[in-house]
Design a protein around this motif. Structure first.
Motif, PDB file in Angstrom:
ATOM      1  N   ARG A 261      37.787  35.136  44.987  1.00  0.00           N
ATOM      2  CA  ARG A 261      38.397  34.228  45.959  1.00  0.00           C
ATOM      3  C   ARG A 261      37.559  34.218  47.226  1.00  0.00           C
ATOM      4  O   ARG A 261      37.186  35.274  47.745  1.00  0.00           O
ATOM      5  N   PHE A 262      37.255  33.019  47.715  1.00  0.00           N
ATOM      6  CA  PHE A 262      36.511  32.893  48.963  1.00  0.00           C
ATOM      7  C   PHE A 262      37.481  32.925  50.126  1.00  0.00           C
ATOM      8  O   PHE A 262      38.263  31.985  50.333  1.00  0.00           O
ATOM      9  N   LEU A 263      37.447  34.008  50.891  1.00  0.00           N
ATOM     10  CA  LEU A 263      38.264  34.165  52.087  1.00  0.00           C
ATOM     11  C   LEU A 263      37.470  33.706  53.308  1.00  0.00           C
ATOM     12  O   LEU A 263      36.234  33.594  53.254  1.00  0.00           O
ATOM     13  N   PRO A 264      38.124  33.469  54.437  1.00  0.00           N
ATOM     14  CA  PRO A 264      37.396  33.084  55.650  1.00  0.00           C
ATOM     15  C   PRO A 264      36.359  34.115  56.093  1.00  0.00           C
ATOM     16  O   PRO A 264      35.370  33.765  56.739  1.00  0.00           O
ATOM     17  N   ALA A 303      46.706  45.693  51.470  1.00  0.00           N
ATOM     18  CA  ALA A 303      45.800  44.717  52.080  1.00  0.00           C
ATOM     19  C   ALA A 303      45.037  43.926  51.014  1.00  0.00           C
ATOM     20  O   ALA A 303      44.815  42.716  51.157  1.00  0.00           O
ATOM     21  N   LEU A 304      44.654  44.601  49.939  1.00  0.00           N
ATOM     22  CA  LEU A 304      43.909  43.938  48.864  1.00  0.00           C
ATOM     23  C   LEU A 304      44.790  42.941  48.111  1.00  0.00           C
ATOM     24  O   LEU A 304      44.385  41.796  47.869  1.00  0.00           O
ATOM     25  N   ASN A 305      45.994  43.350  47.743  1.00  0.00           N
ATOM     26  CA  ASN A 305      46.897  42.442  47.043  1.00  0.00           C
ATOM     27  C   ASN A 305      47.248  41.232  47.902  1.00  0.00           C
ATOM     28  O   ASN A 305      47.333  40.102  47.403  1.00  0.00           O
ATOM     29  N   GLU A 306      47.426  41.465  49.199  1.00  0.00           N
ATOM     30  CA  GLU A 306      47.725  40.349  50.099  1.00  0.00           C
ATOM     31  C   GLU A 306      46.545  39.387  50.189  1.00  0.00           C
ATOM     32  O   GLU A 306      46.727  38.166  50.223  1.00  0.00           O
ATOM     33  N   PHE A 308      44.414  38.527  47.942  1.00  0.00           N
ATOM     34  CA  PHE A 308      44.332  37.653  46.773  1.00  0.00           C
ATOM     35  C   PHE A 308      45.436  36.596  46.754  1.00  0.00           C
ATOM     36  O   PHE A 308      45.263  35.537  46.149  1.00  0.00           O
ATOM     37  N   CYS A 309      46.564  36.875  47.400  1.00  0.00           N
ATOM     38  CA  CYS A 309      47.719  35.972  47.291  1.00  0.00           C
ATOM     39  C   CYS A 309      48.090  35.268  48.585  1.00  0.00           C
ATOM     40  O   CYS A 309      48.870  34.303  48.568  1.00  0.00           O
ATOM     41  N   PRO A 342      45.749  40.338  38.168  1.00  0.00           N
ATOM     42  CA  PRO A 342      46.810  41.364  38.121  1.00  0.00           C
ATOM     43  C   PRO A 342      46.882  42.128  39.434  1.00  0.00           C
ATOM     44  O   PRO A 342      45.872  42.302  40.133  1.00  0.00           O
ATOM     45  N   SER A 343      48.057  42.563  39.772  1.00  0.00           N
ATOM     46  CA  SER A 343      48.237  43.327  41.004  1.00  0.00           C
ATOM     47  C   SER A 343      47.551  44.688  40.890  1.00  0.00           C
ATOM     48  O   SER A 343      47.485  45.283  39.816  1.00  0.00           O
TER      49      SER A 343
END
Length: 477
Positions: A261-264, A303-306, A308-309, A342-343
């Protein structure tokens, strides 16, 4: 690590390739001066046909490939490895945090040097599908072969690759010698000191000479500096954080999808290791990387799960344009097609580590008596997973060129023949490096017009199978 790029297949004159390399990024070049003068000396100089300055994945694989080539099998090769003796790989131990996404060409190289059976007998994870998606719009792209008939890539631990190629090197001990804890102090090339050979002096004072000196000594290459070639480099002011993760078992399935996923702040990638474990590569700002590194495990997992979602600020114009594009192609919305990884349940203790991200490219890979491979010649962002595959491509092209030259009667260090290696590599590497740098630049901003353009480009590729397959074949080699 997952965006796919295509190399150019057209023949391009070497002068144009060198020009493209010099114009890359429009930065000012700087010619390096000669290596430092040493005060140590040794009374004897041992001669080899080929000296590889630097081990690691690329340098050690090069030594194995030279030993396994029938035309070059009689050449004496010296591998100078700065690290201590490699302790081997324990396939029953925990998964390590440094892994590589290996493409088809690299696997074929391992097969040619008898290293692939060693890897197969240990452990690796085939990737059947890739999903890449945008955080500021609904744009996404998914890659897989028809009916998942073939693997898109294979995720392999770096130390397992080293273990496999060292097994080949040990089997060729009659013509390949490895010197551990051997760091180069200075080098001289033919014509610089009146010698017809390349000369190497180690920090402990030992001296060696050779027909061909190959720089596999990383981004701060001593060999490259002595060659005096122009180097273009950028510090991205970003860091990559790696870790080994445990997944929620009920969500993982067979865990054969690679996610990005490309985040800012940069791309976030999850690469499968087993049915219940994955490897993380999180590219982000330096302060954020340090913050993630210092978090308690539970806080880091949250923080990682957040990431991605989480729903990031949307660009309404981009969403409307994507809806129109999907309607034109008769497809449902991207939201309907999107899957979620997956979480993450936990992060393995001690597996988190960070490394700086940047760009580097040498304008030339060869000169009389010397050649460059791997990070000594080029360094790219890990977002496309191409870095080590480019290095393995260098190995393949260099060994092929040296074998053809030796068969035709050329000396190993002859520039006239080494330029054929350079031409092959520049044709392959320059388009990929420009593409990776361009993607890093495009996805480093939330500026609405840029978000619109990159979202349309990603979704258009998803909706046009010929274009998508074109990029996938290029990235897979």
């Amino acid at each position: 690590m997952l965006v796919l790029l295509r190399k150019s297949g057209a023949a391009v004159p070497l002068t144009q390739l060198r020009g493209a390399a010099k114009r890359m990024l429009s930065t000012t070049s700087a010619a390096y001066t000669n290596g430092p003068t040493t005060t140590k000396s040794s009374s004897t100089t041992e001669h080899y046909d080929i000296i590889i300055g630097g081990g690691g994945l690329v340098g050690t694989t090069l030594a194995a490939a030279l030993a396994k080539n029938p035309t070059l099998a009689d050449k004496r090769v010296l591998l100078l490895e700065g690290a201590g003796e490699f302790k081997g790989f324990d396939a029953s131990g925990p998964y390590q945090n440094r892994v590589s996404a290996i493409n088809k060409n690299s696997i074929e190289l391992f097969e040619s040097i008898d290293a692939w059976p060693h890897i197969e007998a240990a452990r690796y994870k085939p990737v059947k599908q890739m999903q890449v998606w945008e955080s500021n719009s609904d744009a996404l792209i998914q890659f897989q072969h028809d009916n998942f008939a073939s693997d898109v890539a294979c995720i392999i631990e770096n130390d397992l690759i080293l273990d496999a190629v060292y097994a080949t090197v040990r089997a060729s001990a009659s013509n390949v010698k490895v010197l551990n804890k051997s760091r180069i102090e200075c080098v001289s090339l033919p014509g610089q000191t009146g010698s017809v050979h390349s000369q190497v002096q180690l920090q402990d004072g030992r001296n060696f000479s050779c027909e061909l000196l190959i720089g596999a000594d990383g981004a701060n290459s001593v060999v490259r500096k002595q060659m005096g070639v122009d180097v273009f480099s950028l510090n991205y002011d970003r860091m990559g954080l790696v870790a080994t993760l445990d997944l929620q078992p009920e969500e993982a399935g067979d865990n054969s999808v690679a996610w990005q996923r490309f985040l800012p702040t940069g791309p976030l990638a999850l690469l499968p290791l087993t049915e219940q474990q994955s490897s993380l590569v999180w590219s982000t700002t330096v302060p954020h990387a340090k913050q993630l590194l210092s978090m308690e495990p539970a806080q880091f997992v949250d923080a990682l799960n957040e990431a991605f979602c989480r729903q990031y600020p949307r660009v309404e114009l981009a969403d409307r344009a994507l809806q129109a594009l999907n309607s034109f192609f008769g497809n449902s919305s991207s939201q309907h097609l999107r899957q979620f990884p997956p979480s993450v349940r936990d992060v393995q203790s001690g597996s988190r580590a960070v490394f700086p991200l940047g760009f580097l490219h040498a304008s030339s890979y060869v000169c009389q008596g010397a050649a460059l491979v791997g990070d000594a010649a080029h360094r790219v962002h890990p977002l496309a997973g191409q870095g080590v595959n480019l290095g393995f491509g260098d190995v393949r092209h260099l060994v092929e060129t040296l074998a053809a030259g030796a068969y035709a009667g050329f000396k190993l260090g002859d520039t006239q023949h080494l330029t054929k290696y350079e031409r092959k590599c520049l044709t392959k590497n320059v388009p990929i490096m420009l593409g990776v740098h361009g993607l890093h630049t495009l996805y480093s901003t939330e500026f609405s017009p840029v978000v619109l353009l990159r979202s349309l480009g990603l979704q258009l590729t998803q909706n046009l199978p010929p274009i998508k397959n074109f990029f996938m074949r290029g990235a897979m080699g």
